[in-house]
Design a protein around this motif. Sequence first.
Motif, PDB file in Angstrom:
ATOM      1  N   LEU A 100      51.012  57.965  -0.055  1.00  0.00           N
ATOM      2  CA  LEU A 100      52.205  58.379  -0.809  1.00  0.00           C
ATOM      3  C   LEU A 100      52.121  59.829  -1.228  1.00  0.00           C
ATOM      4  O   LEU A 100      53.148  60.514  -1.349  1.00  0.00           O
ATOM      5  CB  LEU A 100      52.366  57.490  -2.044  1.00  0.00           C
ATOM      6  CG  LEU A 100      52.929  56.086  -1.814  1.00  0.00           C
ATOM      7  CD1 LEU A 100      52.887  55.273  -3.098  1.00  0.00           C
ATOM      8  CD2 LEU A 100      54.358  56.163  -1.278  1.00  0.00           C
ATOM      9  N   GLN A 101      50.922  60.338  -1.478  1.00  0.00           N
ATOM     10  CA  GLN A 101      50.758  61.728  -1.867  1.00  0.00           C
ATOM     11  C   GLN A 101      50.920  62.683  -0.683  1.00  0.00           C
ATOM     12  O   GLN A 101      51.330  63.826  -0.855  1.00  0.00           O
ATOM     13  CB  GLN A 101      49.366  61.932  -2.494  1.00  0.00           C
ATOM     14  CG  GLN A 101      49.147  61.171  -3.785  1.00  0.00           C
ATOM     15  CD  GLN A 101      50.112  61.600  -4.883  1.00  0.00           C
ATOM     16  OE1 GLN A 101      50.371  62.787  -5.076  1.00  0.00           O
ATOM     17  NE2 GLN A 101      50.663  60.616  -5.588  1.00  0.00           N
ATOM     18  N   ILE A 102      50.596  62.193   0.508  1.00  0.00           N
ATOM     19  CA  ILE A 102      50.621  63.062   1.693  1.00  0.00           C
ATOM     20  C   ILE A 102      51.954  62.991   2.421  1.00  0.00           C
ATOM     21  O   ILE A 102      52.476  64.013   2.888  1.00  0.00           O
ATOM     22  CB  ILE A 102      49.471  62.669   2.644  1.00  0.00           C
ATOM     23  CG1 ILE A 102      48.121  62.850   1.943  1.00  0.00           C
ATOM     24  CG2 ILE A 102      49.516  63.508   3.916  1.00  0.00           C
ATOM     25  CD1 ILE A 102      46.948  62.308   2.740  1.00  0.00           C
ATOM     26  N   PHE A 103      52.531  61.795   2.515  1.00  0.00           N
ATOM     27  CA  PHE A 103      53.747  61.591   3.300  1.00  0.00           C
ATOM     28  C   PHE A 103      54.890  61.162   2.380  1.00  0.00           C
ATOM     29  O   PHE A 103      54.650  60.666   1.276  1.00  0.00           O
ATOM     30  CB  PHE A 103      53.521  60.522   4.374  1.00  0.00           C
ATOM     31  CG  PHE A 103      52.430  60.854   5.351  1.00  0.00           C
ATOM     32  CD1 PHE A 103      52.663  61.719   6.400  1.00  0.00           C
ATOM     33  CD2 PHE A 103      51.161  60.305   5.208  1.00  0.00           C
ATOM     34  CE1 PHE A 103      51.663  62.025   7.301  1.00  0.00           C
ATOM     35  CE2 PHE A 103      50.148  60.606   6.094  1.00  0.00           C
ATOM     36  CZ  PHE A 103      50.398  61.479   7.150  1.00  0.00           C
ATOM     37  N   VAL A 141      40.378  45.259  -1.692  1.00  0.00           N
ATOM     38  CA  VAL A 141      41.725  45.330  -2.269  1.00  0.00           C
ATOM     39  C   VAL A 141      41.894  46.666  -2.989  1.00  0.00           C
ATOM     40  O   VAL A 141      42.909  47.357  -2.851  1.00  0.00           O
ATOM     41  CB  VAL A 141      41.980  44.156  -3.238  1.00  0.00           C
ATOM     42  CG1 VAL A 141      43.221  44.433  -4.089  1.00  0.00           C
ATOM     43  CG2 VAL A 141      42.181  42.863  -2.467  1.00  0.00           C
ATOM     44  N   GLY A 142      40.887  47.056  -3.764  1.00  0.00           N
ATOM     45  CA  GLY A 142      40.942  48.347  -4.450  1.00  0.00           C
ATOM     46  C   GLY A 142      40.982  49.506  -3.482  1.00  0.00           C
ATOM     47  O   GLY A 142      41.739  50.473  -3.680  1.00  0.00           O
ATOM     48  N   LEU A 183      44.073  53.885  -0.620  1.00  0.00           N
ATOM     49  CA  LEU A 183      44.614  54.441   0.620  1.00  0.00           C
ATOM     50  C   LEU A 183      46.141  54.476   0.599  1.00  0.00           C
ATOM     51  O   LEU A 183      46.763  55.430   1.107  1.00  0.00           O
ATOM     52  CB  LEU A 183      44.121  53.633   1.814  1.00  0.00           C
ATOM     53  CG  LEU A 183      42.623  53.741   2.128  1.00  0.00           C
ATOM     54  CD1 LEU A 183      42.230  52.789   3.257  1.00  0.00           C
ATOM     55  CD2 LEU A 183      42.258  55.178   2.508  1.00  0.00           C
ATOM     56  N   GLN A 184      46.764  53.461   0.017  1.00  0.00           N
ATOM     57  CA  GLN A 184      48.223  53.473  -0.097  1.00  0.00           C
ATOM     58  C   GLN A 184      48.697  54.633  -0.964  1.00  0.00           C
ATOM     59  O   GLN A 184      49.665  55.327  -0.624  1.00  0.00           O
ATOM     60  CB  GLN A 184      48.706  52.149  -0.689  1.00  0.00           C
ATOM     61  CG  GLN A 184      48.609  50.961   0.236  1.00  0.00           C
ATOM     62  CD  GLN A 184      49.113  49.678  -0.403  1.00  0.00           C
ATOM     63  OE1 GLN A 184      49.900  49.718  -1.346  1.00  0.00           O
ATOM     64  NE2 GLN A 184      48.670  48.541   0.098  1.00  0.00           N
ATOM     65  N   GLU A 227      45.490  48.694   5.752  1.00  0.00           N
ATOM     66  CA  GLU A 227      45.610  50.137   5.536  1.00  0.00           C
ATOM     67  C   GLU A 227      45.039  50.923   6.713  1.00  0.00           C
ATOM     68  O   GLU A 227      45.478  52.047   6.976  1.00  0.00           O
ATOM     69  CB  GLU A 227      44.910  50.534   4.234  1.00  0.00           C
ATOM     70  CG  GLU A 227      45.737  50.314   2.990  1.00  0.00           C
ATOM     71  CD  GLU A 227      46.181  48.874   2.830  1.00  0.00           C
ATOM     72  OE1 GLU A 227      47.398  48.616   2.708  1.00  0.00           O
ATOM     73  OE2 GLU A 227      45.292  47.980   2.828  1.00  0.00           O
ATOM     74  N   PHE A 228      44.070  50.366   7.435  1.00  0.00           N
ATOM     75  CA  PHE A 228      43.602  51.025   8.654  1.00  0.00           C
ATOM     76  C   PHE A 228      44.707  51.003   9.714  1.00  0.00           C
ATOM     77  O   PHE A 228      44.832  51.938  10.509  1.00  0.00           O
ATOM     78  CB  PHE A 228      42.341  50.337   9.180  1.00  0.00           C
ATOM     79  CG  PHE A 228      41.164  50.437   8.246  1.00  0.00           C
ATOM     80  CD1 PHE A 228      41.045  51.494   7.360  1.00  0.00           C
ATOM     81  CD2 PHE A 228      40.177  49.469   8.239  1.00  0.00           C
ATOM     82  CE1 PHE A 228      39.968  51.594   6.496  1.00  0.00           C
ATOM     83  CE2 PHE A 228      39.098  49.561   7.379  1.00  0.00           C
ATOM     84  CZ  PHE A 228      38.997  50.627   6.505  1.00  0.00           C
ATOM     85  N   LEU A 229      45.478  49.914   9.726  1.00  0.00           N
ATOM     86  CA  LEU A 229      46.655  49.874  10.593  1.00  0.00           C
ATOM     87  C   LEU A 229      47.638  50.967  10.201  1.00  0.00           C
ATOM     88  O   LEU A 229      48.195  51.659  11.066  1.00  0.00           O
ATOM     89  CB  LEU A 229      47.299  48.487  10.511  1.00  0.00           C
ATOM     90  CG  LEU A 229      48.501  48.188  11.404  1.00  0.00           C
ATOM     91  CD1 LEU A 229      48.485  46.701  11.799  1.00  0.00           C
ATOM     92  CD2 LEU A 229      49.831  48.496  10.729  1.00  0.00           C
TER      93      LEU A 229
END
Length: 294
Positions: A113-116, A102-103, A108-109, A41-43
């Motif tokens: 989804l909320q932003i983009f 994992v959580g 972050l995922q 998710e940092f990637l």
Amino acid sequence: MDALISPLLNGSAQGALLLLAALGLSLTFGQMGVINMAHGEFLMIGAFTAYLVQQVIGSSDLSIPVALPVAFVVAGLFGLLLEVSIIRWMYHRPLDTLLVTVGVGLILQQAALQIFPSQGVPVEKPGWLNGQVTVFGYDWPLRQVFTILLATVCVAALSVWLKSTAFGRRIRATVQNRDLAEVTGISTRTVDRLTFFVGSGLAGIAGVAASLIGGTNSQMGTQYIIPAFLVVAAGGIGQLKGTVVAAWAVGVVLSYFAYWTTGSLAQVLAFILVIVFLQLRPQGLFTVRTRSLV
């Protein structure tokens, strides 16, 4: 001839991208023993940072060079926040770090989804990456050459930083004997924080490179996290040179398998080969005498 050259060149570029994703894990996993499943998710954060920088600057020719250091800082700050708030309490508890991160990755995922848009956003390739370089009759895309050069620069910079700076020596001292390092006056908390910052920042740089090849989406990190862990394990935990060799080998094997079969089957076959290799040589390509990246 094309059946030999094109998979080799494409696989080398794919291996360079895997290497960029795995470099940060060589620090956070190989050095600190933290299983950070949110590394992918940092990637992703780095990839979306490239998009936002491009929207601000407007010119893709300028935005990518600017996005690389910005993505490093942004992803690094997210990693630092994770270390300060959660990871600091879980050193020497790798399974707990796995479950918690994992959580964090799922959070972050969902935030992405909320932003983009769910289908992702495009990152335009700069004009200076248009075109190809002809190698033995094969037209090699410049964006793949750029990925290899970027990975080379990152590996060289990380190697020099770890071997030739005072902070690199503090990292090695902390990894080898934390208590003794503290007795000698080294602030191990500072070492932990900065190591996590740099490892996460390298994932952000990998995200910029990945956005130029495959675009962006909230799930893109999951495509790289497991292969990156396998690369680090196959190369030898904490061994930078092993990570480089393993990333290139996995990338080339994936490319040849994809040329002969399908992309999804190629990943399965390559992962099976890595797992078999680890069964035969669990310490990886290079025997680990210490847990330092030297």
